[in-house]
Scaffold this active site. Structure first.
Site, PDB file in Angstrom:
ATOM      1  N   ASP A  13      -0.106   3.353  -7.071  1.00  0.00           N
ATOM      2  CA  ASP A  13       0.144   4.562  -6.281  1.00  0.00           C
ATOM      3  C   ASP A  13       0.322   4.289  -4.797  1.00  0.00           C
ATOM      4  O   ASP A  13      -0.018   5.122  -3.952  1.00  0.00           O
ATOM      5  CB  ASP A  13      -0.997   5.592  -6.480  1.00  0.00           C
ATOM      6  CG  ASP A  13      -1.166   5.966  -7.931  1.00  0.00           C
ATOM      7  OD1 ASP A  13      -0.166   5.955  -8.675  1.00  0.00           O
ATOM      8  OD2 ASP A  13      -2.304   6.272  -8.332  1.00  0.00           O
ATOM      9  N   LYS A  16       5.441   3.168  -4.272  1.00  0.00           N
ATOM     10  CA  LYS A  16       6.564   2.342  -4.759  1.00  0.00           C
ATOM     11  C   LYS A  16       7.801   3.192  -5.015  1.00  0.00           C
ATOM     12  O   LYS A  16       8.921   2.796  -4.676  1.00  0.00           O
ATOM     13  CB  LYS A  16       6.161   1.615  -6.063  1.00  0.00           C
ATOM     14  CG  LYS A  16       5.006   0.647  -5.888  1.00  0.00           C
ATOM     15  CD  LYS A  16       4.565   0.048  -7.211  1.00  0.00           C
ATOM     16  CE  LYS A  16       3.881   1.031  -8.136  1.00  0.00           C
ATOM     17  NZ  LYS A  16       2.576   1.533  -7.664  1.00  0.00           N
ATOM     18  N   GLY A  40       3.383   6.605 -12.404  1.00  0.00           N
ATOM     19  CA  GLY A  40       3.893   7.889 -11.917  1.00  0.00           C
ATOM     20  C   GLY A  40       4.440   7.613 -10.528  1.00  0.00           C
ATOM     21  O   GLY A  40       3.677   7.367  -9.607  1.00  0.00           O
ATOM     22  N   HIS A  41       5.749   7.570 -10.399  1.00  0.00           N
ATOM     23  CA  HIS A  41       6.383   7.226  -9.131  1.00  0.00           C
ATOM     24  C   HIS A  41       7.044   8.469  -8.546  1.00  0.00           C
ATOM     25  O   HIS A  41       7.914   9.066  -9.179  1.00  0.00           O
ATOM     26  CB  HIS A  41       7.405   6.100  -9.344  1.00  0.00           C
ATOM     27  CG  HIS A  41       6.774   4.813  -9.806  1.00  0.00           C
ATOM     28  ND1 HIS A  41       7.483   3.676 -10.075  1.00  0.00           N
ATOM     29  CD2 HIS A  41       5.480   4.496 -10.034  1.00  0.00           C
ATOM     30  CE1 HIS A  41       6.653   2.707 -10.452  1.00  0.00           C
ATOM     31  NE2 HIS A  41       5.435   3.196 -10.443  1.00  0.00           N
ATOM     32  N   GLN A 223       2.185  -0.056 -11.267  1.00  0.00           N
ATOM     33  CA  GLN A 223       0.782  -0.383 -10.976  1.00  0.00           C
ATOM     34  C   GLN A 223       0.684  -1.248  -9.713  1.00  0.00           C
ATOM     35  O   GLN A 223       1.521  -1.114  -8.843  1.00  0.00           O
ATOM     36  CB  GLN A 223       0.090  -1.056 -12.178  1.00  0.00           C
ATOM     37  CG  GLN A 223      -0.125  -0.128 -13.378  1.00  0.00           C
ATOM     38  CD  GLN A 223       1.102   0.051 -14.250  1.00  0.00           C
ATOM     39  OE1 GLN A 223       1.713  -0.912 -14.672  1.00  0.00           O
ATOM     40  NE2 GLN A 223       1.471   1.274 -14.541  1.00  0.00           N
TER      41      GLN A 223
END
Ligand code: GDP
Ligand code: IMO
Ligand code: MG
Length: 429
Positions: A13, A16, A40-41, A223
């Site tokens: 988080d 990215k 989750g980007h 990650q």
């Protein structure tokens, strides 16, 4: 732009999605190489927010080919839902996306096993995202996983039966929970056949050919280093290698294709899920240091995949130095500097202390890390807003001093600084 691997170098988080989206116009290809829907980007363009779990963060750009490599684990329902959301927003995702024929599929029994294990672990749970990531990677290395290419092979039925029998044996006999029904698997397989097979490709070959033709490639990690299955806080990690080296095996390319490694990290630290976090200040379990609370609230620190509150703490240079080494980081992108605005002072952890001894690097044992205390340097904070700044000249002197010190203690130059969630909130150095 050089061919660049963009990786998170804390506990995920780090921003990215934002950085990859903003670099994507300079690349011909954006390729994801590991992880799955645990990621989750977040991409923010004006008032539009897009959260991607499996689709690479270059998808909003016309002319950018997005690839999902063999190193990822793909949940068909999740990616189809993501594709539909993008299609509804007018993004021709079918034209821009290709998925490796060697990708492992996450099936409903993986999620059931993930959930059952976490419940059984009780207080010792990892705090996984519940997306079936661990069980899917286990099946891969146990050589029983189901890959996208298997959907066009004759013995798929036998493989599913065997996997389901084994998983249901564990679920019912060991964990004493309900078994998974065959119908739920068949429905996912049908969906994958209809929607994913048209996108199936030999991703390694595409990269080989396009690299030869001079295309620029941006590799997108998921990650972060501290969640890497080898170099993170094992066993409180994810089930894949998240370091830059994973891009090679996760896409089927050679190291010669990579010219730079961009390590992305926040100007502070967050973690979601369990496990050691030496500079932790604030969490939902009762740590409530006011600076940590400031970071959590101003940084809107809630997981993009699970919505769980993230634990927050000061910037940890020991973590970042570790990542610079194990992920081969050549430059840093610092994100969320604006979240530090208004803090009277800012701390940097430069080393750890354990039993009166100074430690300069991350110990291999998570229990040992748990008992380390941070050695801090305290720097002055600033009251001016850095939100949305687009040039160094707009930054207060105290912010510049902090950035210079980060470069020194992390032994790595900063090439990008993010000052807000939007694509345009960026300073290039
Ligand atoms: P990722 O998993 O590394 O892509 O990061 P996430 O999307 O899970 O979390 C990063 C969060 O921070 C998202 O909500 C982003 O919109 C937001 N964000 C990214 N960069 C910045 C920044 O520089 N400042 C602020 N305030 N928010 C940012
Ligand atoms: P992005 O790509 C933050 C964490 C989980 C848990 C551990 C294992 O958005 O940075 P898993 O479901 O992978 O078995 O969970 O890893 N985790 C993440 N934390 N960001 C992520 O992805 C994460 N993916 C997994 O919270 O602690
Ligand atoms: Mg995320």
């Amino acid at each position: 732009m050089k061919n660049t691997v963009a990786v998170g170098i804390q506990w995920g988080d780090e921003g990215k999605g934002k950085i990859v989206d903003l670099l994507a116009p300079q690349a011909d290809i954006v390729a994801r190489f590991q992880g799955g829907p645990n990621a989750g980007h977040t991409l923010v363009i004006g008032n539009e927010k897009t959260v991607l779990h499996l689709v690479p963060s270059g998808i909003l750009h016309e002319g950018t080919l997005c690839l999902i490599g063999n190193g990822t684990v793909v949940a068909p329902e999740t990616i189809v839902e993501e594709m539909d959301t993008l299609l509804a927003a007018g993004i021709p995702v079918g034209e821009r996306l290709r998925i490796s024929d060697r990708c492992q599929l996450i099936l409903p029994y993986h999620r059931a096993l993930d959930a059952a294990r976490e419940v059984a672990k009780g207080k010792g749970r990892i705090g996984t995202t519940g997306r079936g990531i661990g069980p899917a990677y286990e099946d891969k290395t146990a050589r029983r996983g189901i890959r996208l290419i298997d959907l066009v092979c004759d013995d798929l039925d036998r493989k599913i039966e065997e996997n389901l029998a084994w998983t249901n044996f564990q679920l019912t006999e060991y964990f004493h929970v309900e078994p998974v029904g065959r119908e739920s698997i068949d429905a996912v397989i049908e969906l994958a056949r209809a929607r994913l097979l048209p996108l199936m490709a030999d991703v390694s070959q595409i990269l080989f050919d396009r690299h030869k033709a001079g295309d620029v490639i941006l590799f997108e990690g998921a990650q972060g280093t501290m969640l890497d299955v080898d170099f993170g806080t094992y066993p409180f990690v994810t089930s894949s290698n998240t370091v830059a080296g994973a891009a090679m095996a996760g896409l089927g390319v050679g190291p010669g294709m990579v010219q730079s490694v961009l390590g992305i990290c926040k100007a502070y630290t967050t973690r979601v899920g369990a496990g050691p976090f030496p500079t932790e200040l604030y969490n939902a379990d009762g740590m409530d240091d006011p600076s940590g609370k400031h970071l959590a609230e101003k940084g809107h620190e809630f997981g993009a995949t699970t919505g769980r509150p993230r634990r927050t703490g000061w910037f940890d240079a020991v973590v970042v130095r570790h990542a610079v080494r194990v992920a081969g980081v050549t430059e840093l992108a610092i994100t969320k500097l604006d979240v530090l605005d208004g803090l009277p002072e800012v701390k940097l952890c430069v080393a750890y202390e354990k039993d009166g001894q100074r430690l300069e690097s991350i110990p291999a044992d998570a229990r040992m890390l748990e008992s380390c205390t941070p050695v801090y340097e305290t720097l002055p904070g600033w009251s001016d807003s850095t939100f949305g700044a687009t040039s160094v000249a707009q930054l207060p002197q105290a912010a510049r001093t902090l950035l210079k010190r980060i470069e020194e203690v992390c032994e790595c130059p900063i090439s990008m600084l993010s000052t807000g969630p939007d694509r345009d909130h960026i300073i290039h150095f």
